[in-house]
Enzyme design. Sequence first.
Site, PDB file in Angstrom:
ATOM      1  CB  THR A 123     -18.689   8.248  21.321  1.00  0.00           C
ATOM      2  OG1 THR A 123     -18.356   9.625  21.582  1.00  0.00           O
ATOM      3  CG2 THR A 123     -18.332   7.456  22.576  1.00  0.00           C
ATOM      4  CD  GLU A 125     -16.733  12.713  25.725  1.00  0.00           C
ATOM      5  OE1 GLU A 125     -16.635  13.927  25.460  1.00  0.00           O
ATOM      6  OE2 GLU A 125     -16.307  12.211  26.780  1.00  0.00           O
ATOM      7  CE1 TYR A 147     -22.197   8.330  26.024  1.00  0.00           C
ATOM      8  CE2 TYR A 147     -20.226   9.504  25.308  1.00  0.00           C
ATOM      9  CZ  TYR A 147     -21.423   8.858  25.014  1.00  0.00           C
ATOM     10  OH  TYR A 147     -21.814   8.753  23.691  1.00  0.00           O
ATOM     11  CE  LYS A 151     -22.174   5.230  23.906  1.00  0.00           C
ATOM     12  NZ  LYS A 151     -22.988   4.544  22.902  1.00  0.00           N
TER      13      LYS A 151
HETATM   14  P1  NAP Z   1     -30.050  10.238  22.292  1.00  0.00           P
HETATM   15  O1  NAP Z   1     -30.867  11.182  21.488  1.00  0.00           O
HETATM   16  O2  NAP Z   1     -29.749  10.556  23.715  1.00  0.00           O
HETATM   17  O3  NAP Z   1     -30.787   8.804  22.229  1.00  0.00           O
HETATM   18  C1  NAP Z   1     -30.446   7.774  23.105  1.00  0.00           C
HETATM   19  C2  NAP Z   1     -31.550   6.733  23.088  1.00  0.00           C
HETATM   20  O4  NAP Z   1     -31.195   5.675  23.992  1.00  0.00           O
HETATM   21  C3  NAP Z   1     -32.908   7.256  23.535  1.00  0.00           C
HETATM   22  O5  NAP Z   1     -33.890   6.714  22.690  1.00  0.00           O
HETATM   23  C4  NAP Z   1     -33.056   6.670  24.947  1.00  0.00           C
HETATM   24  O6  NAP Z   1     -34.390   6.437  25.331  1.00  0.00           O
HETATM   25  C5  NAP Z   1     -32.342   5.332  24.754  1.00  0.00           C
HETATM   26  N1  NAP Z   1     -31.965   4.708  26.015  1.00  0.00           N
HETATM   27  C6  NAP Z   1     -31.288   5.260  27.054  1.00  0.00           C
HETATM   28  N2  NAP Z   1     -31.126   4.361  28.046  1.00  0.00           N
HETATM   29  C7  NAP Z   1     -31.725   3.210  27.629  1.00  0.00           C
HETATM   30  C8  NAP Z   1     -31.919   1.943  28.221  1.00  0.00           C
HETATM   31  N3  NAP Z   1     -31.464   1.658  29.446  1.00  0.00           N
HETATM   32  N4  NAP Z   1     -32.571   0.990  27.515  1.00  0.00           N
HETATM   33  C9  NAP Z   1     -33.079   1.273  26.290  1.00  0.00           C
HETATM   34  N5  NAP Z   1     -32.945   2.471  25.687  1.00  0.00           N
HETATM   35  C10 NAP Z   1     -32.275   3.431  26.347  1.00  0.00           C
HETATM   36  O7  NAP Z   1     -28.642   9.957  21.589  1.00  0.00           O
HETATM   37  P2  NAP Z   1     -28.219  10.128  20.048  1.00  0.00           P
HETATM   38  O8  NAP Z   1     -27.581  11.463  19.875  1.00  0.00           O
HETATM   39  O9  NAP Z   1     -29.333   9.716  19.181  1.00  0.00           O
HETATM   40  O10 NAP Z   1     -27.037   9.067  19.979  1.00  0.00           O
HETATM   41  C11 NAP Z   1     -27.284   7.726  19.583  1.00  0.00           C
HETATM   42  C12 NAP Z   1     -26.124   6.852  20.046  1.00  0.00           C
HETATM   43  O11 NAP Z   1     -24.919   7.315  19.466  1.00  0.00           O
HETATM   44  C13 NAP Z   1     -25.880   6.866  21.554  1.00  0.00           C
HETATM   45  O12 NAP Z   1     -25.419   5.565  21.905  1.00  0.00           O
HETATM   46  C14 NAP Z   1     -24.755   7.865  21.742  1.00  0.00           C
HETATM   47  O13 NAP Z   1     -24.029   7.581  22.914  1.00  0.00           O
HETATM   48  C15 NAP Z   1     -23.951   7.615  20.480  1.00  0.00           C
HETATM   49  N6  NAP Z   1     -23.185   8.754  19.959  1.00  0.00           N
HETATM   50  C16 NAP Z   1     -23.793   9.959  19.750  1.00  0.00           C
HETATM   51  C17 NAP Z   1     -23.076  11.002  19.198  1.00  0.00           C
HETATM   52  C18 NAP Z   1     -23.705  12.337  18.936  1.00  0.00           C
HETATM   53  O14 NAP Z   1     -22.959  13.323  18.764  1.00  0.00           O
HETATM   54  N7  NAP Z   1     -25.031  12.421  18.853  1.00  0.00           N
HETATM   55  C19 NAP Z   1     -21.711  10.821  18.855  1.00  0.00           C
HETATM   56  C20 NAP Z   1     -21.140   9.557  19.068  1.00  0.00           C
HETATM   57  C21 NAP Z   1     -21.893   8.527  19.601  1.00  0.00           C
HETATM   58  P3  NAP Z   1     -35.183   7.357  26.407  1.00  0.00           P
HETATM   59  O15 NAP Z   1     -35.945   8.339  25.582  1.00  0.00           O
HETATM   60  O16 NAP Z   1     -36.041   6.368  27.107  1.00  0.00           O
HETATM   61  O17 NAP Z   1     -34.153   7.986  27.298  1.00  0.00           O
HETATM   62  O1  G4F Z   2     -22.859  19.204  23.571  1.00  0.00           O
HETATM   63  P1  G4F Z   2     -22.054  18.517  24.606  1.00  0.00           P
HETATM   64  O2  G4F Z   2     -22.737  18.188  25.875  1.00  0.00           O
HETATM   65  O3  G4F Z   2     -21.461  17.228  23.894  1.00  0.00           O
HETATM   66  P2  G4F Z   2     -20.217  16.270  24.212  1.00  0.00           P
HETATM   67  O4  G4F Z   2     -19.857  16.300  25.633  1.00  0.00           O
HETATM   68  O5  G4F Z   2     -19.153  16.573  23.217  1.00  0.00           O
HETATM   69  O6  G4F Z   2     -20.850  14.831  23.910  1.00  0.00           O
HETATM   70  C1  G4F Z   2     -21.613  14.595  22.730  1.00  0.00           C
HETATM   71  O7  G4F Z   2     -20.745  14.158  21.704  1.00  0.00           O
HETATM   72  C2  G4F Z   2     -20.093  12.893  21.958  1.00  0.00           C
HETATM   73  C3  G4F Z   2     -19.194  12.617  20.752  1.00  0.00           C
HETATM   74  O8  G4F Z   2     -17.960  13.249  20.937  1.00  0.00           O
HETATM   75  C4  G4F Z   2     -21.160  11.828  22.129  1.00  0.00           C
HETATM   76  F1  G4F Z   2     -20.590  10.605  22.315  1.00  0.00           F
HETATM   77  C5  G4F Z   2     -22.038  12.183  23.321  1.00  0.00           C
HETATM   78  O9  G4F Z   2     -23.077  11.199  23.434  1.00  0.00           O
HETATM   79  C6  G4F Z   2     -22.670  13.544  23.055  1.00  0.00           C
HETATM   80  O10 G4F Z   2     -23.550  13.423  21.965  1.00  0.00           O
HETATM   81  O11 G4F Z   2     -20.770  19.392  24.958  1.00  0.00           O
HETATM   82  C7  G4F Z   2     -19.885  19.851  23.975  1.00  0.00           C
HETATM   83  C8  G4F Z   2     -18.862  20.799  24.601  1.00  0.00           C
HETATM   84  C9  G4F Z   2     -18.203  20.271  25.878  1.00  0.00           C
HETATM   85  O12 G4F Z   2     -16.827  20.551  25.819  1.00  0.00           O
HETATM   86  C10 G4F Z   2     -18.847  21.087  26.986  1.00  0.00           C
HETATM   87  O13 G4F Z   2     -18.014  21.275  28.131  1.00  0.00           O
HETATM   88  O14 G4F Z   2     -19.542  21.996  24.968  1.00  0.00           O
HETATM   89  C11 G4F Z   2     -19.070  22.376  26.252  1.00  0.00           C
HETATM   90  N1  G4F Z   2     -20.081  23.238  26.896  1.00  0.00           N
HETATM   91  C12 G4F Z   2     -19.892  24.531  27.243  1.00  0.00           C
HETATM   92  N2  G4F Z   2     -20.994  25.009  27.837  1.00  0.00           N
HETATM   93  C13 G4F Z   2     -21.314  22.880  27.248  1.00  0.00           C
HETATM   94  C14 G4F Z   2     -21.894  23.992  27.847  1.00  0.00           C
HETATM   95  N3  G4F Z   2     -21.986  21.723  27.110  1.00  0.00           N
HETATM   96  C15 G4F Z   2     -23.266  21.665  27.552  1.00  0.00           C
HETATM   97  N4  G4F Z   2     -23.953  20.533  27.368  1.00  0.00           N
HETATM   98  N5  G4F Z   2     -23.862  22.739  28.150  1.00  0.00           N
HETATM   99  C16 G4F Z   2     -23.214  23.926  28.341  1.00  0.00           C
HETATM  100  O15 G4F Z   2     -23.780  24.882  28.885  1.00  0.00           O
END
Ligand code: NAP
Ligand code: G4F
Length: 339
Positions: A123, A125, A147, A151
Amino acid sequence: MKKALITGINGQDGSYLAELLLSKNYKVFGLMRRKSKLDYGNIKHIKDKIEIIYGDMTDIVSLINAVKLSQPDEVYNLAAQSFVATSWEQPIATSEIDALGVTNLLEAIRTIKPEAKFYQASTSEMYGLVQEIPQSENTKFYPRSPYGVAKLYGHWITVNYRESYNMYACSGILFNHESERRGKEFVTRKITDTVARIKLGLLDVLELGNMSAKRDWGHSKDYVKAMWLMLQQEKADDYVVASGETHEVREFVSSAFKAVGMDIEFKGTGIDEIGVDKATQKTVVKVNPKYFRPSEVELLLGSPEKAERELNWEREISFNELVKLMVENDIKLVGEEIL
Ligand code: NAP
Ligand code: G4F
């Protein structure tokens, strides 16, 4: 027929990746946690085409079992405690799942099927307090949350298993990607869901934290294609996947309101900032400090140059299209709720 094992299959990315692999005629196995009430989440519509294996990233026995049962050609490790804010409340669980969980899975693969190709969901992050703009595969990491730290371990253990055991292990450093299937705690979906509720008269105000944070946002559908491409190369490597654009949270808010025909003007600064509907002069956006984080990632902007050049990856859905798709979907869902 190729076989793939996806951990986190019922999450946002897991569901889009499963659809992609099914369309390519893979046999798809998905690892899911057992829940007290059976819920397939984002894979309800394709659950009959997938073989579900119950397991947990913190339980290596279940991972060995999953690899034995599926005998995969490709393993996509998408499972994680993925919400940054929760990682301060549950730092140990986050580390056990997002850091040690990766070693558990790599060891299961190394023992049972070492020739399987492995994708790790790393990520942006990990860049945290960014050391360079834009961020690329060569930018130094400086994580800013439990987190991000967990990661970063997952990233390096993936690189280490590639170098130590010659495993085909890739780390995809993906920038924020969203969709209609995004969890409602993440800022984009929180905004589109609340804007839909305000438009339909169910809520008055959207409360947010740091609206000045900047993110490089794309659509999950585009990003799962890059995951697959990484595992189709001759040699394993690490790639940044990003849109190459950055937008403030505030811009996402304006764009979401615009998608339902409302024009917002921001007034004031810091915790006194508000968003006012120009037509009615009503306050529809407020800052609530409870959403501020102990330490923040202020700016993310990725360079997808290597992925575009070496994987021929390209993104199809723009920032404005992403916002529109999410808002239209939430208007439909909230509309159905009140019928
Ligand atoms: P998500 O919707 O939160 O999905 C995460 C999945 O992981 C869910 O199916 C969750 O299952 C499962 N999980 C959590 N804890 C677990 C455990 N202990 N054992 C087995 N499964 C578990 O996340 P996503 O947005 O699809 O992201 C997919 C991956 O990419 C994650 O690793 C995330 O950190 C990474 N990532 C995401 C982004 C982004 O912007 N979306 C960016 C960079 C990296 P439950 O339903 O049981 O909780
Ligand atoms: O949507 P966020 O919670 O995503 P964040 O923290 O960027 O993380 C996501 O992206 C990562 C990749 O860079 C992934 F690895 C991670 O698993 C996840 O998918 O927050 C985005 C931004 C932050 O700066 C937060 O402080 O939005 C700001 N924010 C402002 N108000 C808020 C809020 N975030 C959340 N969730 N809720 C608020 O009310």
